[in-house]
Design a protein around this motif. Structure first.
Motif, PDB file in Angstrom:
ATOM      1  N   MET A 256       0.840  -1.199   0.000  1.00  0.00           N
ATOM      2  CA  MET A 256       0.000   0.000   0.000  1.00  0.00           C
ATOM      3  C   MET A 256       0.873   1.246   0.000  1.00  0.00           C
ATOM      4  N   LYS A 257       0.704   2.082  -0.998  1.00  0.00           N
ATOM      5  CA  LYS A 257       1.437   3.330  -1.067  1.00  0.00           C
ATOM      6  C   LYS A 257       0.685   4.387  -0.277  1.00  0.00           C
ATOM      7  N   LYS A 258       1.390   5.018   0.653  1.00  0.00           N
ATOM      8  CA  LYS A 258       0.746   6.031   1.485  1.00  0.00           C
ATOM      9  C   LYS A 258       0.766   7.385   0.787  1.00  0.00           C
ATOM     10  N   ILE A 259      -0.201   8.234   1.166  1.00  0.00           N
ATOM     11  CA  ILE A 259      -0.152   9.602   0.673  1.00  0.00           C
ATOM     12  C   ILE A 259       1.095  10.259   1.248  1.00  0.00           C
ATOM     13  N   SER A 260       1.650  11.195   0.523  1.00  0.00           N
ATOM     14  CA  SER A 260       2.940  11.753   0.937  1.00  0.00           C
ATOM     15  C   SER A 260       2.920  13.265   0.970  1.00  0.00           C
ATOM     16  N   LEU A 261       3.552  13.811   1.991  1.00  0.00           N
ATOM     17  CA  LEU A 261       3.759  15.247   2.088  1.00  0.00           C
ATOM     18  C   LEU A 261       4.728  15.746   1.036  1.00  0.00           C
ATOM     19  N   PHE A 262       5.582  14.856   0.583  1.00  0.00           N
ATOM     20  CA  PHE A 262       6.746  15.286  -0.186  1.00  0.00           C
ATOM     21  C   PHE A 262       6.651  14.961  -1.672  1.00  0.00           C
TER      22      PHE A 262
ATOM     23  N   SER B  87       2.999  20.610  -1.652  1.00  0.00           N
ATOM     24  CA  SER B  87       2.403  19.462  -2.334  1.00  0.00           C
ATOM     25  C   SER B  87       0.903  19.487  -2.081  1.00  0.00           C
ATOM     26  N   VAL B  88       0.175  18.614  -2.765  1.00  0.00           N
ATOM     27  CA  VAL B  88      -1.272  18.533  -2.550  1.00  0.00           C
ATOM     28  C   VAL B  88      -1.567  18.187  -1.092  1.00  0.00           C
ATOM     29  N   THR B  89      -0.846  17.220  -0.551  1.00  0.00           N
ATOM     30  CA  THR B  89      -1.070  16.807   0.839  1.00  0.00           C
ATOM     31  C   THR B  89      -0.668  17.895   1.810  1.00  0.00           C
ATOM     32  N   ALA B  90       0.444  18.573   1.519  1.00  0.00           N
ATOM     33  CA  ALA B  90       0.874  19.673   2.388  1.00  0.00           C
ATOM     34  C   ALA B  90      -0.186  20.766   2.433  1.00  0.00           C
ATOM     35  N   ARG B  91      -0.809  21.013   1.299  1.00  0.00           N
ATOM     36  CA  ARG B  91      -1.877  22.024   1.251  1.00  0.00           C
ATOM     37  C   ARG B  91      -3.045  21.603   2.140  1.00  0.00           C
TER      38      ARG B  91
END
Length: 554
Positions: free
Chosen positions: A1-7, A53-57
């Motif tokens: 499973m690939k996790k969502i990433s901040l980077f 990134s999208v997740t950082a946002r």
């Protein structure tokens, strides 16, 4: 499973990082030059060269929401704010501005001492300032999103020490707080430190020790830090969204059984045509299923990269466990087996799309397509078809209004068995499997629009749901009705429902359906499949209400 990433973003140079820090400091000074009692400067702690990134946002927006909530909670504590509010109300009633109201008050007190008048004038200016502009506690705010990171500034008319304590609580106790970098700066331009208030130093996100010591010593590798942060963010958003979807699903089950009156069905008034279950049987079942709905979402999220067939196999397993939990809660009575199947597919599809998508809200039409993919796996397994037209070999028209489809009765297991053709019918009734494989057309094209229609006419959600159920009965071949009354009776009841709907008004919903309820009970009829479609319609309604879905399925 690939996790969502901040980077998952673009790396920037050290020079760009240093320039961004200088620009941030300059903007802080510019804000403070405008006045105010304190300044909040907010950004994210993102180690390494990727700052956006999208997740950082998404993480940043979580922080913004918490900061605004705390500013709002403190706005009533500003000295003079209560007086300002009363002065504003008085001025609005009298048609005068706050400034004129204050001036008249000053004239009446002209005989008082100069010291008292000076104090009143100062209080007047402060309260007038607060009263003349809504949200004056925030003097100015600015939010920006650059490749060097997102940042926000709030210039406040609030004491810096009060703000610092609140912001420290966010950093310490919010699940994402370790990623939040919230500086509180006084009017002198000096940031307030935690030690000034006896607050603990920030801890390391990896080991829990003093963060500054770990940073200076390089105690943890960049890879370990990135893994820790990604795991934190992944778990936070998965759990948060899983809770939201599970709550919507549980509400849908509870609102469906609570909708009163319903013809021949269990509701708050009676047991309908059922002797083995009552209102509280459904409440027990709904409460038990809540955490299973959460798990269904998580399966979709955690296995978003799986094929529809592989995902369906996983969902079958969890569906069986939810079935068993339901039977334990109800003492062996089947209350929600049909809905377990439907919610399993919907919750998992939402989880998958939230995990792989960039938007927080999912267009309904995209969700429906995902539900079709998963639902067709069930049809292929049981019937050797997948919702494809046998005449053309092409997918059935998704936009066409649905033909009467036999809604599966709640007495049958929809995760384990397909609905065979009802006696005397030549075509198979695919029930909830068919409904899911076609993207829940009766919920989206009949139930949900009917709920919206009657709500728009001023009906309560209860009455709108009653009317929506009648619309579903009018257009759905409910296998439970066929089993209990036969084909001719089921068809007569559909025509009867259409006739009632033609003359129904908001005022006649309850009395019309109450009469129908008594008649259904006398004839032992129960449109259980239609009730399931109502619950699914309510689930979509609540997901729209919560901002999970956008209602553009047409």
């Amino acid at each position: 499973m690939k996790k969502i990433s901040l980077f998952d973003g673009t790396a920037i140079t050290l020079e760009e990082i240093l320039d961004a820090r200088s620009a941030r400091a300059e903007r802080q000074r510019a804000f403070l030059a405008e006045g105010g009692m304190s300044l909040i400067s907010f950004a994210l702690n993102m180690p390494g060269p990727v700052k956006q990134s999208v997740t950082a946002r998404r993480v940043f927006e979580e922080g913004i929401r918490e900061i605004r909530k705390d500013i709002e909670s403190l706005s009533g504590t500003v000295p003079g704010a209560e007086k300002a509010a009363s002065e504003k109300a008085a001025s609005e009633i009298s048609g005068k501005t706050a400034e004129k109201f204050t001036a008249e008050t000053a004239k009446k007190t002209a005989a008082e001492t100069s010291e008292k008048k000076a104090a009143e004038k100062a209080a007047s200016e402060t309260s007038g300032k607060m009263a003349t502009e809504k949200g004056r506690v925030i003097l100015r705010e600015d939010v920006s999103h650059e490749m060097t990171g997102s940042q926000a500034f709030f210039l406040l008319n609030l004491p810096a020490d009060r703000i610092k304590k609140k912001m420290t609580e966010i950093e310490e106790y919010h699940p994402l707080g370790r990623l939040f970098d919230i500086d509180v700066i006084g009017p002198d331009g000096v940031p307030l430190s935690r030690t000034q208030f006896g607050l603990p130093a920030r801890t390391c996100m990896v080991c829990g020790e003093n963060a500054k010591i770990c940073a200076r010593s390089g105690a943890h590798s960049a890879e370990i830090i990135a893994y820790t942060l990604n795991d934190l963010v992944h778990s936070y958003f998965r759990d948060k969204e899983a809770d939201r979807v599970a709550i919507c699903a549980t509400r849908a089950l509870l609102y469906e059984v609570s909708t009163t009156p319903k013809p021949g069905l269990v509701d708050r008034a009676n047991q309908g045509s059922h002797s083995d279950m009552d209102y509280f049987t459904f409440v027990d079942s709904s409460a038990t299923l809540c955490h299973w709905f959460r798990d269904m979402f998580c399966v979709g999220w955690d296995h978003a990269d799986d094929s529809p067939e592989s995902l369906f196999r996983r969902l079958q397993f969890i569906g069986k466990m939810a079935d068993r939990a339901m039977f334990r809660a109800t003492g062996g009575v089947n209350t929600h087996q049909g809905l377990i199947y439907a919610v399993t597919i919907i919750a998992a599809a939402i989880g998958k799309m939230m995990r792989t998508g960039s938007a927080e809200e999912i267009p309904e039409k995209h969700l429906i397509e995902e539900c079709r993919k998963i639902g067709r796996c069930s049809l292929r397994e049981k019937f050797g078809c997948s919702g494809i037209s046998p005449e053309t070999g092409e997918e059935k028209d998704k936009n066409k209004a649905p033909e009467p489809l036999r809604a599966a009765e709640s007495e049958s297991s929809l995760i384990n068995s397909g609905r065979e053709a009802a006696k005397g019918n030549e075509t198979p009734a695919y029930g909830a499997r068919g409904e899911a494989a076609e993207g829940f057309p009766h919920a989206l094209n009949i139930g949900l629009p009917a709920i919206r229609k009657w709500l728009a006419q001023g009906c309560s959600l209860n009455d709108a749901s009653c009317a929506a159920l009648l619309s579903i009965i009018a257009e759905t071949e409910d296998t439970n009705m066929i089993r209990r009354g036969g084909n001719e009776e089921a068809q007569r009841r559909r025509e009867e429902a259409r006739e009632i709907l033609r003359n129904m008004t908001a005022e006649t919903i309850v009395p019309d359906i109450s009469k129908l309820d008594s008649d259904y009970i006398r004839h032992h009829l129960s449109p259980g499949g239609s009730a399931d479609i109502l619950a699914i319609s309510l689930l979509f309604c609540f997901c729209e209400e919560e901002g999970i879905l956008t209602g553009d399925h047409a």
